[in-house]
Design a protein around this motif. Structure first.
Motif, mmCIF file in Angstrom:
data_model
loop_
_atom_site.group_PDB
_atom_site.id
_atom_site.type_symbol
_atom_site.label_atom_id
_atom_site.label_comp_id
_atom_site.label_asym_id
_atom_site.label_seq_id
_atom_site.Cartn_x
_atom_site.Cartn_y
_atom_site.Cartn_z
ATOM 1 N N LEU A 65 0.828 -1.200 0.000
ATOM 2 C CA LEU A 65 0.000 0.000 0.000
ATOM 3 C C LEU A 65 0.868 1.259 0.000
ATOM 4 O O LEU A 65 0.601 2.217 -0.742
ATOM 5 C CB LEU A 65 -0.935 -0.004 1.207
ATOM 6 N N ALA A 66 1.901 1.261 0.819
ATOM 7 C CA ALA A 66 2.822 2.405 0.848
ATOM 8 C C ALA A 66 3.479 2.603 -0.513
ATOM 9 O O ALA A 66 3.587 3.728 -1.019
ATOM 10 C CB ALA A 66 3.888 2.184 1.923
ATOM 11 N N LYS A 88 1.006 9.813 2.752
ATOM 12 C CA LYS A 88 0.384 8.513 3.026
ATOM 13 C C LYS A 88 1.390 7.383 2.836
ATOM 14 O O LYS A 88 1.396 6.415 3.615
ATOM 15 C CB LYS A 88 -0.822 8.322 2.113
ATOM 16 N N ALA A 89 2.233 7.495 1.820
ATOM 17 C CA ALA A 89 3.243 6.472 1.585
ATOM 18 C C ALA A 89 4.171 6.356 2.789
ATOM 19 O O ALA A 89 4.465 5.251 3.257
ATOM 20 C CB ALA A 89 4.041 6.802 0.323
ATOM 21 N N ARG A 90 4.616 7.488 3.298
ATOM 22 C CA ARG A 90 5.504 7.468 4.460
ATOM 23 C C ARG A 90 4.795 6.860 5.673
ATOM 24 O O ARG A 90 5.366 6.037 6.390
ATOM 25 C CB ARG A 90 5.971 8.881 4.786
ATOM 26 N N SER A 91 3.556 7.275 5.894
ATOM 27 C CA SER A 91 2.807 6.804 7.059
ATOM 28 C C SER A 91 2.633 5.285 7.036
ATOM 29 O O SER A 91 2.898 4.600 8.036
ATOM 30 C CB SER A 91 1.438 7.488 7.105
ATOM 31 N N ILE A 109 10.846 2.718 1.126
ATOM 32 C CA ILE A 109 9.680 3.532 0.756
ATOM 33 C C ILE A 109 9.549 4.737 1.679
ATOM 34 O O ILE A 109 9.257 5.856 1.228
ATOM 35 C CB ILE A 109 8.398 2.680 0.781
ATOM 36 N N ALA A 110 9.766 4.523 2.972
ATOM 37 C CA ALA A 110 9.701 5.638 3.922
ATOM 38 C C ALA A 110 10.732 6.705 3.556
ATOM 39 O O ALA A 110 10.430 7.903 3.515
ATOM 40 C CB ALA A 110 9.920 5.137 5.346
ATOM 41 N N GLY A 111 11.958 6.277 3.274
ATOM 42 C CA GLY A 111 13.011 7.223 2.915
ATOM 43 C C GLY A 111 12.739 7.930 1.602
ATOM 44 O O GLY A 111 12.926 9.149 1.488
ATOM 45 N N ALA A 112 12.286 7.172 0.605
ATOM 46 C CA ALA A 112 11.986 7.770 -0.697
ATOM 47 C C ALA A 112 10.851 8.782 -0.587
ATOM 48 O O ALA A 112 10.876 9.828 -1.250
ATOM 49 C CB ALA A 112 11.629 6.676 -1.701
ATOM 50 N N SER A 113 9.863 8.476 0.250
ATOM 51 C CA SER A 113 8.743 9.400 0.454
ATOM 52 C C SER A 113 9.222 10.686 1.102
ATOM 53 O O SER A 113 8.799 11.790 0.721
ATOM 54 C CB SER A 113 7.668 8.743 1.331
ATOM 55 N N ILE A 114 10.109 10.558 2.073
ATOM 56 C CA ILE A 114 10.674 11.747 2.731
ATOM 57 C C ILE A 114 11.440 12.595 1.715
ATOM 58 O O ILE A 114 11.342 13.819 1.701
ATOM 59 C CB ILE A 114 11.589 11.334 3.898
#
Length: 245
Positions: A65-66, A88-91, A109-114
């Motif tokens: 989902l992220a 939303k991706a980060r969350s 994904i968290a890092g890329a979203s940031i």
């Protein structure tokens, strides 16, 4: 044909919500949607995943989902909607990490979203976000086993050292990370594209031209076809600026 395709998407949505979403099935649909940049397919997948009762406790589904929100933000929406998708991706990625700290894809994904979110902030705030970016992408590089996502993470770190303001950039580090990325996925032309941009910044126009030519002459990665097409167009523009092929 279009009506049949929409019916098929609806059928998949109903099946997923009746019997629950399986990771392998959701992941395959995600890869297909990203490959083709299929907005309807990725929206349908997002809706299915968000309505699944097992989502809050399933790190793998949260990760898909992220990833879906990250990709949807990249090519499925415009303007300020992009920022919402990256949030939303980060969350969801961070929720996946809370359940499974060894989920390397979620760390990426968290890092890329940031990294994407930093584009919407001022210079000072974006520099504060750099610490979080380094933490997430660094961890992803450390623990990822998937060659493609390892490539993504290494490339992201290379771009970080190429693009951040002075005195935090380091072109030699950027080159090292990007070349390392090629060891894991040699047929990902985006790495050559980003190396080309790096060499332009370094004043190495001949090397940049070589990289842009590699993009144009490379075969697309089977799961990144539309990404390849976009990269070819960008490489052709840069070659034109450099005096043609």
């Amino acid at each position: 044909m279009r009506r049949f395709f929409l019916f098929l998407l609806l059928f998949v949505f109903i099946i997923m919500n009746t019997f629950g979403v399986e990771f392998d099935s959701a992941n395959r649909i995600f890869f297909e949607a990203r490959r083709d940049r299929d907005v309807e397919k990725i929206k349908s997948l997002i809706n299915s995943l968000e309505s699944d009762k097992d989502l809050p406790k399933n790190s793998q589904l949260l990760t898909v989902l992220a990833d879906s929100y990250l990709e949807y933000g990249l090519w499925g929406v415009e303007g300020k909607e992009k920022e919402k998708m990256y949030e939303k991706a980060r969350s969801y990625a961070e929720k996946a990490i809370q359940i499974d700290p060894n989920n390397g894809r979620a760390w990426y994904i968290a890092g890329a979203s940031i990294g994407r979110l930093a584009q919407y902030k001022g210079i000072v705030q974006s520099l504060f976000m750099l610490k979080d970016f380094d933490k997430y992408i660094g961890k992803a590089i450390e623990i990822l086993n998937d060659p493609l996502y390892k490539t993504f993470a290494l490339l992201a770190m290379g771009m970080r050292y190429r693009d951040v303001p002075w005195p935090l950039y380091n072109y030699e580090k950027a080159e090292s990370y990007m070349k390392e990325a090629l060891k894991y996925t040699p047929i990902y032309p985006n790495v050559y594209l980003e190396l080309g941009y790096l060499y332009l910044k370094m004043g190495k126009k001949d090397f940049a031209k070589e990289m842009f030519l590699k993009v144009i002459n490379s075969e697309p990665h089977p799961w990144l076809v539309k990404t390849h097409e976009e990269s070819v167009k960008l490489a052709e523009k840069e070659l034109e600026k450099l005096g043609g092929k």
